[in-house]
Write a protein that holds these residues in place. Structure first.
Motif, short mmCIF file in Angstrom:
data_model
loop_
_atom_site.label_atom_id
_atom_site.label_comp_id
_atom_site.label_asym_id
_atom_site.label_seq_id
_atom_site.Cartn_x
_atom_site.Cartn_y
_atom_site.Cartn_z
N ALA A 120 0.83 -1.20 0.00
CA ALA A 120 0.00 0.00 0.00
C ALA A 120 0.86 1.25 0.00
O ALA A 120 0.56 2.24 -0.69
N TYR A 121 1.95 1.23 0.76
CA TYR A 121 2.84 2.38 0.79
C TYR A 121 3.48 2.63 -0.58
O TYR A 121 3.59 3.78 -1.01
N LEU A 122 3.88 1.58 -1.27
CA LEU A 122 4.48 1.74 -2.59
C LEU A 122 3.54 2.46 -3.55
O LEU A 122 3.96 3.34 -4.31
N GLY A 123 2.26 2.10 -3.52
CA GLY A 123 1.32 2.71 -4.45
C GLY A 123 0.79 4.05 -3.99
O GLY A 123 0.79 5.03 -4.75
N LEU A 124 0.36 4.14 -2.72
CA LEU A 124 -0.29 5.34 -2.22
C LEU A 124 0.67 6.33 -1.59
O LEU A 124 0.51 7.54 -1.73
N GLY A 125 1.68 5.82 -0.90
CA GLY A 125 2.61 6.70 -0.20
C GLY A 125 3.80 7.11 -1.02
O GLY A 125 4.46 8.11 -0.69
N LEU A 126 4.10 6.38 -2.09
CA LEU A 126 5.24 6.72 -2.94
C LEU A 126 4.77 7.19 -4.31
O LEU A 126 4.91 8.37 -4.67
N ALA A 127 4.18 6.29 -5.11
CA ALA A 127 3.79 6.65 -6.47
C ALA A 127 2.79 7.81 -6.51
O ALA A 127 2.90 8.71 -7.34
N LEU A 128 1.81 7.82 -5.59
CA LEU A 128 0.78 8.85 -5.59
C LEU A 128 1.16 10.09 -4.78
O LEU A 128 0.32 10.96 -4.55
#
Length: 500
Positions: free
Chosen positions: A342-350
């Motif tokens: 979740a962090y990779l998608g929401l906290g980093l990419a987004l």
């Protein structure tokens, strides 16, 4: 209709995009610097502001070189130019009057797992490592030897190598406002300061508590020691093998979408697929090198990176689809648990955006991930405390999570594991979950496409779906017009410039 290959985990999904689809891909890698060491030497002799390195280093000076574990970008590369830049900086320090014997290489990893001998060997080129006879220190956020800076606006305790030196030189890559530059100094601080390193956008300083706190720390240190930083602008990672040209080359994207053996690759066991991907060649190069006060050099390098690696998005999307890679956002590289995914998608990419959030308020994010409930022991065991807190009925209340965080932060067993270099700090999962909140609060729904554990997705407040097709059908069903869905061709994740 366009067929797009989306990488996620160790797999590749080919999606038939519908109307109003927006393909988000970085530009081709820019022309790299041929001689990184020479560029570092020139930058230190002609900084953007302040005095050159030679004027800051008295004869026989003690020097501390601050570096970060090379966790970003994803994927990395064995030929990381930061290794050359670190060695070049240390050679310049010796030439200016700080001998190797009085140099300390400080690895500031923040809440990440403390680097072991194997990771330390990769920080500089092997031939330089044989010549270096100084000290290597790995920051321990729980150490009792941290020194409090009285000059800071708020209490900050930092590694003593930052205070007991005559000159401090952070050598980092400008990836985000909380990675590199002055933020590297903050990564050598105490847990309370590290928890303040937040950011609404990873590319804008205005709403970043981490950036402001790092500036405070830089000012406090400058009153005690000479301070100059080296910041690199890294190129878009260039993948090799069958992924050559992906994701920036449209011909490569079409070639991979029609690759005849793609289905057979998906039938291989997971460890075999991951092994193949990790052995694919990749190249990481440098576009620019800057020196000066750490915040100044970092800002310039970050802006250059946004310009050279960023994709332009004219208006906000109704939904965005993000592939989650097979690796964690921290070292060591291993399969991510659901919270790390979740962090990779929401906290980093987004959070890699400038000017505007890329998705309209109330829009949808589709995370392409299998979301398996796995917490490898012992490296990812601290994530279990947050996972258990999110299972309780009132865990979404901020006060409940703060209570769980206080309890995790005093768990002596987990802290001992962190200090021994076996796991991350117990507060890292809470910091990563907080980093997801700016995106979650703006979005209406987070779908997990390809989810294999629906209970885990629901515990995090997400909606599980069987695959990308079902997720897209749900997105279309919620709109009275064909939605604009953006497909992020990644990894690597790259900046998004949103607006005209």
């Amino acid at each position: 209709m366009t067929r797009l290959p989306l990488a996620y985990g160790s797999r590749l999904a080919v999606v038939d995009t519908g109307e109003n689809a927006v393909v988000l891909a970085p530009p081709p890698p820019a022309d790299p610097i041929a001689d990184v060491a020479a560029a570092v030497r020139d930058a230190l002799r002609f900084p953007l502001a302040g005095q050159p390195l030679e004027a800051l280093v008295p004869r026989g000076a003690r020097a501390t070189i601050v570096v970060e574990p090379p966790a970003l970008p994803i994927p990395g590369s064995p030929s990381d130019p930061r290794r050359t830049a670190i060695a070049a900086t240390m050679l310049e320090l010796e030439r200016a009057g700080a001998p190797f014997q009085k140099q300390t290489l400080l690895v500031a990893g923040g809440f990440g797992r403390r680097s072991g001998h194997r990771e330390l060997e990769l920080l500089v080129p092997p031939e330089f490592a044989r010549r270096f006879h100084g000290r290597v220190e790995v920051h321990d956020a729980e150490s009792e030897d941290l020194i409090e800076l009285q000059d800071a606006i708020r209490p900050i305790r930092v590694h003593r190598a930052l205070v007991e030196a005559d000159v401090v030189v952070p050598v980092t890559a400008a990836e985000t406002v909380v990675n590199g530059g002055a933020a590297a100094l903050l990564a050598a601080a105490d847990p309370m300061a590290l928890r303040g390193a937040n950011a609404y956008s990873l590319l804008e300083t205005s709403a970043s508590g981490g950036w402001k706190l790092a500036l405070e720390l830089e000012r406090a240190l400058r009153s005690r020691v000479a301070l100059i930083g080296v910041s690199l602008t890294l190129n878009t990672p260039a993948l090799g093998g069958v992924l050559h040209g992906y994701p920036h080359d449209r011909e490569a994207v079409d070639r991979i979408a029609g690759f005849p053996l793609r289905g057979l690759f998906g039938l291989l066991p997971g460890p075999v697929r991951i092994g193949v991907l990790r052995h694919l060649p990749s190249e990481l190069s440098t576009v620019a090198v800057f020196a000066g006060p750490p915040s100044v050099a970092h800002s310039e390098a970050l802006l250059r990176g946004v310009e050279s690696k960023g994709a332009q998005l004219d208006e906000r999307l109704d939904a965005i689809c993000i592939g989650i890679p097979h690796t964690t956002p921290n070292l060591p590289r291993e399969a991510p648990n659901p919270l790390a995914a979740a962090y990779l998608g929401l906290g980093l990419a987004l959070r890699l955006w400038r000017d505007e959030f890329p998705v309209a308020d109330g829009g949808t994010a589709i995370l392409l991930s299998r979301f398996k409930r796995r917490f490898p022991h012992p490296t990812q065991q601290p994530y279990r405390a947050l996972f258990q807190a999110l299972r309780s009925s009132g865990a979404r209340d901020p006060e409940d999570l703060r209570g769980a965080e206080r309890s995790a932060g005093t768990d002596s067993r987990v802290i001992d594991s962190y200090r021994a270099g076996r796991s991350c700090h117990p507060l890292l999962p809470f910091a990563q979950w907080e980093a997801c909140q700016p995106a979650i609060q703006r979005l209406g729904t987070v779908l997990v496409a390809g989810c294999r554990d629906s209970a885990v997705a629901r515990q995090l407040g997400f909606v599980p779906t069987h695959g990308i097709g079902a997720a897209m059908a749900m997105t279309h069903g919620w709109s009275d017009r064909p939605p604009r869905i953006g497909f992020l061709l990644s990894p690597p994740y790259f900046p998004l410039r949103v607006g005209g």
